[in-house]
Enzyme design. Sequence first.
Site, PDB file in Angstrom:
ATOM      1  N   TYR A  18      54.519  -6.336  63.077  1.00 20.28           N
ATOM      2  CA  TYR A  18      53.390  -7.271  63.071  1.00 20.28           C
ATOM      3  C   TYR A  18      52.098  -6.613  63.544  1.00 20.28           C
ATOM      4  CZ  TYR A  18      57.334 -10.429  62.684  1.00 20.28           C
ATOM      5  OH  TYR A  18      58.492 -11.026  62.277  1.00 20.28           O
ATOM      6  N   TYR A 146      62.857 -20.431  62.771  1.00 19.67           N
ATOM      7  CA  TYR A 146      62.711 -19.019  62.407  1.00 19.67           C
ATOM      8  C   TYR A 146      64.109 -18.438  62.225  1.00 19.67           C
ATOM      9  CZ  TYR A 146      62.029 -13.998  62.721  1.00 19.67           C
ATOM     10  OH  TYR A 146      62.048 -12.654  62.463  1.00 19.67           O
ATOM     11  N   ASP A 246      72.343 -21.054  63.594  1.00 17.83           N
ATOM     12  CA  ASP A 246      71.794 -19.723  63.848  1.00 17.83           C
ATOM     13  C   ASP A 246      71.640 -19.554  65.354  1.00 17.83           C
ATOM     14  OD1 ASP A 246      70.182 -17.540  64.325  1.00 17.83           O
ATOM     15  OD2 ASP A 246      68.672 -18.042  62.831  1.00 17.83           O
ATOM     16  N   LYS A 275      71.779 -10.069  68.198  1.00 19.79           N
ATOM     17  CA  LYS A 275      70.996  -9.684  69.372  1.00 19.79           C
ATOM     18  C   LYS A 275      71.864  -9.222  70.536  1.00 19.79           C
ATOM     19  CE  LYS A 275      66.618 -11.955  68.353  1.00 19.79           C
ATOM     20  NZ  LYS A 275      65.863 -10.727  68.069  1.00 19.79           N
TER      21      LYS A 275
END
Length: 437
Positions: A18, A146, A246, A275
């Site tokens: 980003y 997200y 998720d 993660k």
Amino acid sequence: MTDAEVLAFDRAHLWHPYASPVNPPPVFLAERSAGTQIVLPDGTELTDAVSSWWCAAHGHNHPHIVEAIHRQSRTLSHVMFGGFTHRPAVELTQRLIAMTPEGLDSVFLADSGSISVEVATKMAVQYQRATGHPGRCRMLALRGGYHGDTVGAMALSDPEGMHTLFAGLIPHHFFADQPSIAVDGTWNEAAFDSIRTLVEAHTDEIAAMICEPVFQAANAMWFYHPMFLRRMRELCDEHGLLLIFDEIASGFYRTGPRWAHTRAGVAPDILCIGKALTGGHLTLAATVTTSRVAHGIAGGTPGAFMHGPTYMGNPLACAAGIASLDLFAASDYEEKARGIETQLRAGLAPLAARENVAAVRVLGAVGILELRRPPRAEDVRAVILEHGVWLRPFSNIAYTMPPLITPPETVQKIIGALDAVSALPPGPPLPTDGFHE
């Protein structure tokens, strides 16, 4: 190369997340890391307040995980998973089945969290096609969500969030309203109307419903009421849809319990995890589903599940995952999360009175300051150096998700840094074209 030469080459040639590829913001040169600390070449130590994007649950370079990787590297670093298996993959799968909800007993080992979401949606579509519903090839997702940066995962993330630039590239799904009731709020059945209306109007088009249970992370940083999950489970069962949770960000005790969805007392048909799975040491994720879904896919044409990453089931990553699960099993991580939560609540609550603070939210080992306007990046960088705490605000959100092993004195240090960020003058207004860090 000198440190200055490394940084200069990085700035000229390396792209960062980003960031502008031509005029990127300055970066720190990480020399080594251990526990909660990232060390720069001059000896400066920065407390990692965001677990290196939420994965370093046990801290950096944990000796048990590092040794497991070294040990595995001496015998089998990689072998293609097409036509081979190996003990680390089998043991990791056994461990995952034992710690996920009953009935989730079929595991696809993926490369990353985004890929685990892609796999989950392909499972749902292939299952529906195999069981006589070929028209069900779209998903129902939630605004504010997200799910990753690959194309399929972007398509499931908030259409007005960080991926708006790619609206012409990504497939289009159905989006219900963002859950409007906070995790500790009073339930109102009308809050579920948007989801119910979409499902009833488009049942023949929807393969599955997907959400981040309780904790909407990278787009919204919002904690919502568990009753939404119960109603989703009921609605999916009623209409023959699959339910995908998720838990890439929220899993492994980040919000308190091992899985955020257990707050609702329901289980998904497909669970995405990643993660903290390897404690932040190597990239690995998993998509865990039921025998019903697996057998449904196998009963259709072509009978095989049509996905297979090159590094699927990488032995080094699996060994790191096993070692990470060892650590989760050896200590009460739910209690660790509760301790961090108690401290964050006490330390961050007074900041709600600050002029530039719109809201303070805490759940488990997650502390969030929603700012009215973000401060300038250079001012945040000054706070990082002054307090010795690595923060990575995005848009108007300053937050902490520290390693779950972070001791109280270090949590207090993080609170001090967030206090300083909340007191900074607001920067210029945000652009209106999506996500900004």
